[in-house]
Design a protein around this motif. Structure first.
Motif, PDB file in Angstrom:
ATOM      1  N   LEU A 265      24.136  -2.161  -9.162  1.00  0.00           N
ATOM      2  CA  LEU A 265      24.947  -2.326 -10.369  1.00  0.00           C
ATOM      3  C   LEU A 265      26.381  -2.698 -10.006  1.00  0.00           C
ATOM      4  CD1 LEU A 265      25.100  -2.016 -13.502  1.00  0.00           C
ATOM      5  CD2 LEU A 265      25.860   0.322 -13.061  1.00  0.00           C
ATOM      6  N   ASN A 266      26.957  -2.005  -9.042  1.00  0.00           N
ATOM      7  CA  ASN A 266      28.332  -2.290  -8.637  1.00  0.00           C
ATOM      8  C   ASN A 266      28.466  -3.700  -8.067  1.00  0.00           C
ATOM      9  OD1 ASN A 266      29.464   0.162  -9.454  1.00  0.00           O
ATOM     10  ND2 ASN A 266      28.830   1.158  -7.574  1.00  0.00           N
ATOM     11  N   HIS A 267      27.472  -4.149  -7.338  1.00  0.00           N
ATOM     12  CA  HIS A 267      27.475  -5.521  -6.798  1.00  0.00           C
ATOM     13  C   HIS A 267      27.474  -6.547  -7.939  1.00  0.00           C
ATOM     14  CE1 HIS A 267      26.593  -8.863  -4.124  1.00  0.00           C
ATOM     15  NE2 HIS A 267      25.551  -9.154  -4.882  1.00  0.00           N
ATOM     16  N   LEU A 268      26.624  -6.339  -8.916  1.00  0.00           N
ATOM     17  CA  LEU A 268      26.556  -7.262 -10.060  1.00  0.00           C
ATOM     18  C   LEU A 268      27.830  -7.198 -10.901  1.00  0.00           C
ATOM     19  CD1 LEU A 268      22.854  -6.645 -11.088  1.00  0.00           C
ATOM     20  CD2 LEU A 268      23.777  -8.687  -9.981  1.00  0.00           C
ATOM     21  N   TYR A 269      28.381  -6.012 -11.052  1.00  0.00           N
ATOM     22  CA  TYR A 269      29.638  -5.844 -11.791  1.00  0.00           C
ATOM     23  C   TYR A 269      30.754  -6.646 -11.108  1.00  0.00           C
ATOM     24  CZ  TYR A 269      33.611  -3.427 -13.960  1.00  0.00           C
ATOM     25  OH  TYR A 269      34.769  -3.133 -14.638  1.00  0.00           O
ATOM     26  N   GLN A 270      30.787  -6.598  -9.786  1.00  0.00           N
ATOM     27  CA  GLN A 270      31.783  -7.375  -9.025  1.00  0.00           C
ATOM     28  C   GLN A 270      31.574  -8.870  -9.266  1.00  0.00           C
ATOM     29  OE1 GLN A 270      34.390  -6.129  -7.072  1.00  0.00           O
ATOM     30  NE2 GLN A 270      35.029  -8.250  -7.175  1.00  0.00           N
TER      31      GLN A 270
ATOM     32  N   ARG B   5      33.308 -13.932 -11.867  1.00  0.00           N
ATOM     33  CA  ARG B   5      33.038 -15.058 -12.778  1.00  0.00           C
ATOM     34  C   ARG B   5      34.005 -15.082 -13.954  1.00  0.00           C
ATOM     35  NH1 ARG B   5      27.045 -16.179 -12.571  1.00  0.00           N
ATOM     36  NH2 ARG B   5      27.182 -16.937 -14.690  1.00  0.00           N
ATOM     37  N   LEU B   6      34.551 -13.923 -14.292  1.00  0.00           N
ATOM     38  CA  LEU B   6      35.485 -13.852 -15.428  1.00  0.00           C
ATOM     39  C   LEU B   6      36.945 -14.001 -14.994  1.00  0.00           C
ATOM     40  CD1 LEU B   6      33.841 -11.004 -17.522  1.00  0.00           C
ATOM     41  CD2 LEU B   6      33.923 -13.455 -18.063  1.00  0.00           C
ATOM     42  N   ARG B   7      37.171 -14.249 -13.729  1.00  0.00           N
ATOM     43  CA  ARG B   7      38.540 -14.423 -13.239  1.00  0.00           C
ATOM     44  C   ARG B   7      39.204 -15.550 -14.036  1.00  0.00           C
ATOM     45  NH1 ARG B   7      37.860 -13.707  -7.611  1.00  0.00           N
ATOM     46  NH2 ARG B   7      38.280 -11.532  -7.923  1.00  0.00           N
TER      47      ARG B   7
ATOM     48  N   GLN C 244      41.002 -11.620 -21.327  1.00  0.00           N
ATOM     49  CA  GLN C 244      40.441 -10.897 -22.469  1.00  0.00           C
ATOM     50  C   GLN C 244      38.991 -10.481 -22.188  1.00  0.00           C
ATOM     51  OE1 GLN C 244      39.980 -13.104 -26.117  1.00  0.00           O
ATOM     52  NE2 GLN C 244      39.452 -11.267 -27.281  1.00  0.00           N
ATOM     53  N   ALA C 245      38.188 -11.406 -21.704  1.00  0.00           N
ATOM     54  CA  ALA C 245      36.785 -11.103 -21.416  1.00  0.00           C
ATOM     55  C   ALA C 245      36.687 -10.061 -20.303  1.00  0.00           C
ATOM     56  CB  ALA C 245      36.034 -12.372 -21.028  1.00  0.00           C
ATOM     57  N   ARG C 246      37.548 -10.179 -19.318  1.00  0.00           N
ATOM     58  CA  ARG C 246      37.519  -9.223 -18.198  1.00  0.00           C
ATOM     59  C   ARG C 246      37.887  -7.814 -18.682  1.00  0.00           C
ATOM     60  NH1 ARG C 246      38.020 -10.518 -12.385  1.00  0.00           N
ATOM     61  NH2 ARG C 246      38.514  -8.555 -11.369  1.00  0.00           N
ATOM     62  N   ARG C 247      38.920  -7.706 -19.520  1.00  0.00           N
ATOM     63  CA  ARG C 247      39.295  -6.393 -20.074  1.00  0.00           C
ATOM     64  C   ARG C 247      38.156  -5.816 -20.913  1.00  0.00           C
ATOM     65  NH1 ARG C 247      44.235  -8.876 -20.922  1.00  0.00           N
ATOM     66  NH2 ARG C 247      43.721  -9.274 -23.094  1.00  0.00           N
ATOM     67  N   MET C 248      37.513  -6.665 -21.676  1.00  0.00           N
ATOM     68  CA  MET C 248      36.395  -6.188 -22.509  1.00  0.00           C
ATOM     69  C   MET C 248      35.234  -5.722 -21.638  1.00  0.00           C
ATOM     70  SD  MET C 248      36.495  -8.902 -25.648  1.00  0.00           S
ATOM     71  CE  MET C 248      35.354  -8.016 -26.710  1.00  0.00           C
ATOM     72  N   MET C 249      34.979  -6.433 -20.548  1.00  0.00           N
ATOM     73  CA  MET C 249      33.910  -6.040 -19.632  1.00  0.00           C
ATOM     74  C   MET C 249      34.217  -4.672 -19.017  1.00  0.00           C
ATOM     75  SD  MET C 249      32.708  -7.705 -15.995  1.00  0.00           S
ATOM     76  CE  MET C 249      34.139  -7.001 -15.162  1.00  0.00           C
ATOM     77  N   VAL C 250      35.453  -4.481 -18.565  1.00  0.00           N
ATOM     78  CA  VAL C 250      35.853  -3.209 -17.963  1.00  0.00           C
ATOM     79  C   VAL C 250      35.718  -2.080 -18.990  1.00  0.00           C
ATOM     80  CG1 VAL C 250      37.827  -1.915 -17.037  1.00  0.00           C
ATOM     81  CG2 VAL C 250      37.346  -4.238 -16.214  1.00  0.00           C
ATOM     82  N   ASP C 251      36.174  -2.317 -20.202  1.00  0.00           N
ATOM     83  CA  ASP C 251      36.085  -1.309 -21.257  1.00  0.00           C
ATOM     84  C   ASP C 251      34.623  -0.983 -21.579  1.00  0.00           C
ATOM     85  OD1 ASP C 251      37.258   0.377 -23.387  1.00  0.00           O
ATOM     86  OD2 ASP C 251      36.313  -1.092 -24.734  1.00  0.00           O
ATOM     87  N   ALA C 252      33.805  -2.028 -21.690  1.00  0.00           N
ATOM     88  CA  ALA C 252      32.382  -1.818 -21.993  1.00  0.00           C
ATOM     89  C   ALA C 252      31.707  -1.007 -20.883  1.00  0.00           C
ATOM     90  CB  ALA C 252      31.681  -3.158 -22.178  1.00  0.00           C
ATOM     91  N   GLN C 253      32.048  -1.308 -19.631  1.00  0.00           N
ATOM     92  CA  GLN C 253      31.424  -0.587 -18.521  1.00  0.00           C
ATOM     93  C   GLN C 253      31.862   0.869 -18.488  1.00  0.00           C
ATOM     94  OE1 GLN C 253      28.930  -1.378 -16.986  1.00  0.00           O
ATOM     95  NE2 GLN C 253      28.829  -0.147 -15.142  1.00  0.00           N
TER      96      GLN C 253
ATOM     97  N   ASN D  95      18.275  -0.185 -16.035  1.00  0.00           N
ATOM     98  CA  ASN D  95      18.326  -0.956 -17.280  1.00  0.00           C
ATOM     99  C   ASN D  95      19.620  -1.760 -17.365  1.00  0.00           C
ATOM    100  OD1 ASN D  95      15.870   0.115 -18.050  1.00  0.00           O
ATOM    101  ND2 ASN D  95      16.754   1.633 -19.417  1.00  0.00           N
ATOM    102  N   ARG D  96      20.718  -1.155 -16.937  1.00  0.00           N
ATOM    103  CA  ARG D  96      22.014  -1.843 -16.953  1.00  0.00           C
ATOM    104  C   ARG D  96      22.018  -2.981 -15.933  1.00  0.00           C
ATOM    105  NH1 ARG D  96      26.163  -2.648 -20.512  1.00  0.00           N
ATOM    106  NH2 ARG D  96      28.170  -2.586 -19.468  1.00  0.00           N
ATOM    107  N   VAL D  97      21.384  -2.786 -14.796  1.00  0.00           N
ATOM    108  CA  VAL D  97      21.247  -3.844 -13.796  1.00  0.00           C
ATOM    109  C   VAL D  97      20.537  -5.043 -14.420  1.00  0.00           C
ATOM    110  CG1 VAL D  97      19.973  -4.486 -11.685  1.00  0.00           C
ATOM    111  CG2 VAL D  97      21.396  -2.431 -11.714  1.00  0.00           C
ATOM    112  N   THR D  98      19.470  -4.782 -15.144  1.00  0.00           N
ATOM    113  CA  THR D  98      18.732  -5.857 -15.821  1.00  0.00           C
ATOM    114  C   THR D  98      19.627  -6.582 -16.817  1.00  0.00           C
ATOM    115  OG1 THR D  98      16.652  -4.678 -15.537  1.00  0.00           O
ATOM    116  CG2 THR D  98      16.707  -6.370 -17.244  1.00  0.00           C
ATOM    117  N   ASP D  99      20.422  -5.830 -17.562  1.00  0.00           N
ATOM    118  CA  ASP D  99      21.365  -6.443 -18.507  1.00  0.00           C
ATOM    119  C   ASP D  99      22.349  -7.352 -17.777  1.00  0.00           C
ATOM    120  OD1 ASP D  99      20.196  -5.012 -20.573  1.00  0.00           O
ATOM    121  OD2 ASP D  99      21.771  -3.479 -20.626  1.00  0.00           O
ATOM    122  N   PHE D 100      22.904  -6.866 -16.678  1.00  0.00           N
ATOM    123  CA  PHE D 100      23.874  -7.658 -15.912  1.00  0.00           C
ATOM    124  C   PHE D 100      23.221  -8.912 -15.328  1.00  0.00           C
ATOM    125  CE2 PHE D 100      27.350  -4.331 -14.644  1.00  0.00           C
ATOM    126  CZ  PHE D 100      27.621  -4.132 -15.983  1.00  0.00           C
TER     127      PHE D 100
END
Length: 143
Positions: free
Chosen positions: A54-59, A64-66, A70-79, A117-122
């Motif tokens: 999961l951490n690898h996919l999150y990275q 990709r969001l670099r 806005q998208a990066r902040r939303m991703m961090v908040d969602a996680q 399940n979260r890995v699958t989502d990512f």
């Protein structure tokens, strides 16, 4: 009366085993384990493996969001919110086993299941643009 008590105990034991039963068929650690402590360790290791993935996919998603703050902040908040949900959900699911020897198995199995399940989502989010048509690609969260 004794029959009903035994039946209730059997049902409770089966319910406690369900979360890791599917996992056990895929993981040789569970097949080799002969004690509760070993099963607990297998479940912990399964969760940790899922967490590393999961951490690898999150990275990857962050990379990709670099440039899209806005998208990066939303991703961090969602996680962060998802992690809070996962931990609370697993505490709730294992409420009745707190203090029992099976509790670490149940807790870590729950954490592993939700993390997978979260890995699958990512994975789905990261693969959205691969082979997607122009319309579908424009709807991808991660580009």
């Amino acid at each position: 009366m004794l029959y009903r008590l035994c039946l209730k105990s059997l049902v409770a034991l089966a319910a406690a085993a369900l979360p890791w039963a599917a996992q056990a068929s895929d993981d040789p650690c569970f097949e080799k384990a002969q004690t509760q402590a070993q099963l607990n360790e297998c479940a912990f290791n399964a969760w940790k493996r899922s967490d590393v993935e999961l951490n690898h996919l999150y990275q990857q998603m962050g990379d990709r969001l670099r440039g899209d703050d806005q998208a990066r902040r939303m991703m961090v908040d969602a996680q962060r919110r998802w992690l809070s949900f996962r931990d609370s959900e697993c505490s709730f699911q294992t409420l009745r086993t707190v203090g029992a020897s099976v509790q670490p198995l149940r807790q870590n199995s729950c954490l592993a299941d939700l993390t997978r399940n979260r890995v699958t989502d990512f994975q789905r989010l990261l693969s959205c643009t691969k082979g997607a048509g122009e319309q579908a690609a424009s709807e991808c969260t991660i580009r």
